[in-house]
Design a protein around this motif. Structure first.
Motif, PDB file in Angstrom:
ATOM      1  N   ASN A  18     -45.780  20.228  39.895  1.00  0.00           N
ATOM      2  CA  ASN A  18     -45.404  21.141  40.974  1.00  0.00           C
ATOM      3  C   ASN A  18     -46.559  21.418  41.926  1.00  0.00           C
ATOM      4  O   ASN A  18     -46.395  21.442  43.145  1.00  0.00           O
ATOM      5  CB  ASN A  18     -44.895  22.460  40.389  1.00  0.00           C
ATOM      6  CG  ASN A  18     -43.487  22.352  39.849  1.00  0.00           C
ATOM      7  OD1 ASN A  18     -42.751  21.436  40.210  1.00  0.00           O
ATOM      8  ND2 ASN A  18     -43.104  23.267  38.981  1.00  0.00           N
TER       9      ASN A  18
ATOM     10  N   LYS B  58     -38.282  17.534  46.970  1.00  0.00           N
ATOM     11  CA  LYS B  58     -38.339  18.642  46.011  1.00  0.00           C
ATOM     12  C   LYS B  58     -37.010  18.820  45.283  1.00  0.00           C
ATOM     13  O   LYS B  58     -36.984  19.074  44.074  1.00  0.00           O
ATOM     14  CB  LYS B  58     -38.737  19.933  46.739  1.00  0.00           C
ATOM     15  CG  LYS B  58     -40.185  19.957  47.172  1.00  0.00           C
ATOM     16  CD  LYS B  58     -40.643  21.315  47.625  1.00  0.00           C
ATOM     17  CE  LYS B  58     -40.132  21.685  48.984  1.00  0.00           C
ATOM     18  NZ  LYS B  58     -40.731  22.932  49.498  1.00  0.00           N
TER      19      LYS B  58
ATOM     20  N   SER C 260     -36.704  18.522  41.306  1.00  0.00           N
ATOM     21  CA  SER C 260     -36.675  19.834  40.662  1.00  0.00           C
ATOM     22  C   SER C 260     -35.352  20.203  40.006  1.00  0.00           C
ATOM     23  O   SER C 260     -35.336  20.915  39.006  1.00  0.00           O
ATOM     24  CB  SER C 260     -37.018  20.917  41.697  1.00  0.00           C
ATOM     25  OG  SER C 260     -38.294  20.706  42.234  1.00  0.00           O
TER      26      SER C 260
ATOM     27  N   HIS D 150     -40.036  24.891  45.120  1.00  0.00           N
ATOM     28  CA  HIS D 150     -39.717  24.072  43.950  1.00  0.00           C
ATOM     29  C   HIS D 150     -40.265  24.659  42.657  1.00  0.00           C
ATOM     30  O   HIS D 150     -39.882  24.228  41.568  1.00  0.00           O
ATOM     31  CB  HIS D 150     -40.264  22.659  44.136  1.00  0.00           C
ATOM     32  CG  HIS D 150     -41.746  22.607  44.346  1.00  0.00           C
ATOM     33  ND1 HIS D 150     -42.339  23.091  45.501  1.00  0.00           N
ATOM     34  CD2 HIS D 150     -42.763  22.155  43.571  1.00  0.00           C
ATOM     35  CE1 HIS D 150     -43.643  22.922  45.413  1.00  0.00           C
ATOM     36  NE2 HIS D 150     -43.925  22.366  44.261  1.00  0.00           N
TER      37      HIS D 150
ATOM     38  N   SER E 184     -33.986  29.924  43.795  1.00  0.00           N
ATOM     39  CA  SER E 184     -34.305  29.626  45.189  1.00  0.00           C
ATOM     40  C   SER E 184     -34.683  30.894  45.935  1.00  0.00           C
ATOM     41  O   SER E 184     -33.958  31.880  45.922  1.00  0.00           O
ATOM     42  CB  SER E 184     -33.100  28.961  45.862  1.00  0.00           C
ATOM     43  OG  SER E 184     -33.365  28.699  47.218  1.00  0.00           O
TER      44      SER E 184
ATOM     45  N   THR F 234     -33.594  23.353  46.363  1.00  0.00           N
ATOM     46  CA  THR F 234     -34.453  22.921  45.255  1.00  0.00           C
ATOM     47  C   THR F 234     -33.883  23.306  43.901  1.00  0.00           C
ATOM     48  O   THR F 234     -34.344  22.793  42.884  1.00  0.00           O
ATOM     49  CB  THR F 234     -35.851  23.546  45.406  1.00  0.00           C
ATOM     50  OG1 THR F 234     -35.707  24.974  45.541  1.00  0.00           O
ATOM     51  CG2 THR F 234     -36.567  23.013  46.621  1.00  0.00           C
TER      52      THR F 234
END
Length: 645
Positions: free
Chosen positions: A183, A245, A249, A296, A301, A312
């Motif tokens: 990440n 992403k 993710s 991400h 979110s 993501t």
């Protein structure tokens, strides 16, 4: 899928991320060439065709674009070299003192500490995003030694303890799985893709204020057109970044949710947190300007996406249904009164209590454990940890005396904890050791150590090393010079009698290893080796373990052969009695640290075979195995009581 398989998958995902990044860069270079070509066609008398014929001109544009993207990515990654702390503070996070008296913060610290013991990870730094009222959290860092966990103020005030525990378990799963490292690298890479839009915005803004340098005919028009073109190209980069992403993710969030349920054994915890996100007006929304950059990493979110494929995270309703198939949308919760979620949390202890204390045996001094407990703890399925892992971790915390917990949580007292743990098993040279504490660290620190000694002697040996990892968050806050003095003291105490016990070696080696992890900025990964390239180091580590755990040379040789034949089946080396066992360990561990992850899993299984060849696993062998695993970056939870021999 066990820890090692997850780590390998994370590395494959990182390679996939790099390939997607290179593809995005290629598309952006093509788009920038097109935008510049259109600009020059519009503002040069000679038109576009002449320039289009020039490979050199397009090569220059491509090179400049690559330099901008590469330079921006390098800049951002260099800023992130310090790990999770930089990400958390960049998002407006405020560091939480582990010894805080605030009920909400105390509850948060207790939950993080419980997860640290349950997962076998050193306690990360804890941050609160004070200005964020939405329910959200993230874990950031390159490795556990520089990790940080950040939680929004909205999560603290709106979630119950069980719900907060579910969120923290979700974030710890990302640390265990290797997602956290990927990440933070994604943040650095994708920052370069966004750089073109930043330049375009700047040109668009300045183009209307001053005369265009390129075009003398149109005041400000050139800057406007070029800025608008680059801004549009930049938005292509934004969309590509979001797609990358989202592709990397989304599936990980389902896996982390499932692991959190397995850790806590309570689907209503993380499920309740997700329902509150869906039901409260603030949801998971974050106000921070950098929320796009860390989207991400978040638990949910932090912003809205007008196209679902750019999100993501999976929709909250889908995540809830994955946890609770009987969920109905009308079941959404509407929150709790702010400030009441953590009421009643004790200052020093977890609010959780087991009705049947599984760590009651710690009042006795058993010095052997079942070998299966160690291998199962290491090779557990990360997505489905043992059902009582968190319960036992909480109970283990209750078995640690309050003064030791306070010292582990205190920035001012943590430096006294390590000498106290060292001296708790010292019998021969206690007076000389205490004099050394006074001469190296001063009288004030000596009094702290003497105050902790009675409680340190009561601590069961199985909890000494887990407690040292629990103290790691506070130790990270100690200034560099004091940490240097602490290491100097521990080395001096060992040298006083000219010999080193297994526990002394493990405590000092772990302390140094964790500190090295703190200083190893940037998460630089060295080349991974296979077992054949580490043959000499393997021989050293197996020889030491066999020699330490068996009463005769014959038994030690048999144990050595039983284990090393598993890891080097085609080239079994002879056994030799280690003449300098601590030196052999210190030389072998840095080499084995760069083994590939699959081989590390096989290595630990083989080491357990050697250690338990006589049918038992002594306390010293368990501590030595735990230290080896930590130096290989493999987390080991405490041995579970029901698996004790």
């Amino acid at each position: 899928m066990n820890f090692f398989e997850h780590q390998d998958r994370a590395r494959r995902n990182t390679r996939r991320l790099v390939l997607l990044f290179l593809l995005a860069v290629l598309l952006i270079v093509l788009a920038v060439n097109l935008a510049v070509g259109v600009f020059l066609f519009s503002f040069f008398e000679s038109g576009f065709q002449g320039l289009n014929a020039s490979v050199k001109a397009h090569g220059t544009v491509s090179l400049l674009t690559l330099l901008i993207i590469g330079g921006a990515s390098w800049y951002r990654m260099s800023r992130l070299r310090s790990g999770g702390d930089m990400v958390a503070t960049g998002m407006g996070g405020t560091w939480v003192d582990p010894d805080s008296d605030d009920p909400l913060l105390r509850r948060l610290c207790n939950v993080v500490e419980e997860m640290s013991i349950a997962s076998g990870l050193p306690t990360p730094h804890i941050y609160v995003l004070e200005s964020e009222k939405g329910i959200n959290a993230f874990a950031a860092g390159y490795m556990p030694e520089d990790a940080a966990v950040a939680v929004s103020r909205g999560a603290l005030e709106s979630l119950s303890r069980d719900e907060l525990q579910g969120v923290i378990a979700h974030e710890f799963t990302h640390i265990l799985n290797g997602d956290m490292r990927m990440n933070i690298r994604m943040m650095g890479l994708l920052y370069g893709i966004l750089a073109i839009s930043v330049i375009g915005r700047g040109l668009l803004y300045s183009g209307g204020r001053r005369r265009s340098v390129i075009s003398s005919r149109k005041e400000g028009g050139g800057g406007h057109i070029l800025g608008l073109a680059l801004l549009l190209v930049g938005y292509i980069g934004v969309i590509l970044g979001r797609l990358i992403k989202a592709g990397v993710s989304r599936q990980r969030e389902f896996l982390a949710d499932a692991s959190a349920v397995q850790f806590t054994r309570n689907p209503d915890g993380i499920g309740g947190a997700l329902k509150k996100i869906a039901g409260l007006s603030a949801g998971s929304h974050l106000k921070a300007a950098d929320r796009e950059e860390v989207s991400h990493m978040l638990f949910a979110s932090g912003q809205s996406f007008w196209i679902s494929m750019l999100a993501t995270h999976p929709p909250v309703e889908e995540r809830i249904k994955a946890i609770d198939p009987l969920f109905r949308p009308e079941e959404m919760k509407v929150g709790v009164a702010p400030g009441t979620a953590g009421a009643g949390e004790g200052r020093g202890r977890s609010a959780f209590r087991s009705s049947d204390d599984p760590w009651a045996f710690l009042t006795g001094k058993r010095e052997t454990v079942a070998a299966s407990s160690f291998s199962e703890a290491v090779l557990q399925d990360v997505e489905a940890p043992p059902p009582d892992r968190l319960t036992h971790a909480v109970s283990a915390m209750t078995a640690i005396p309050d003064p030791l917990l306070h010292a582990a949580r205190s920035v001012k007292g943590v430096s006294a904890l390590f000498p106290a743990l060292f001296l708790a098993r010292e019998r021969d040279m206690m007076a000389e050791q205490l004099e050394k504490v006074a001469s190296v660290m001063g009288e004030a620190r000596l009094r702290q150590v003497e105050g902790l000694l009675p409680q340190a002697r009561k601590l069961h040996p199985l909890l000494s090393l887990p407690l040292s990892d629990l103290a790691f968050s506070s130790l990270r806050q100690v200034d560099r010079e004091e940490k240097r003095i602490l290491v100097k003291l521990m080395d001096a105490m060992v040298m006083l009698d000219g010999k080193m016990t297994v526990f002394e070696y493990c405590l000092v080696r772990l302390l140094k290893h964790r500190m090295e992890g703190m200083e190893r900025t940037g998460g630089t990964e060295r080349k991974r080796y296979g077992r054949g390239q580490c043959r000499d180091a393997l021989v050293r580590i197996f020889s030491v373990l066999a020699w330490q755990g068996h009463e005769s040379e014959i038994l030690a040789r048999r144990a050595f052969m039983a284990g090393i034949s598993r890891i080097l089946p085609m080239d079994v080396p002879p056994y030799g009695v280690p003449l300098d066992w601590t030196g052999d360990m210190d030389r072998a561990l840095p080499v084995l640290e760069v083994l590939d992850m699959t081989t590390k899993g096989e290595l630990i299984q083989a080491l357990v075979i050697t250690a338990s060849h006589d049918g038992r696993l002594s306390l010293e062998e368990a501590e030595l195995l735990r230290t080896i695993c930590a130096c290989l970056h493999v987390p080991v939870p405490p041995v579970l009581p029901q698996l004790t021999a």
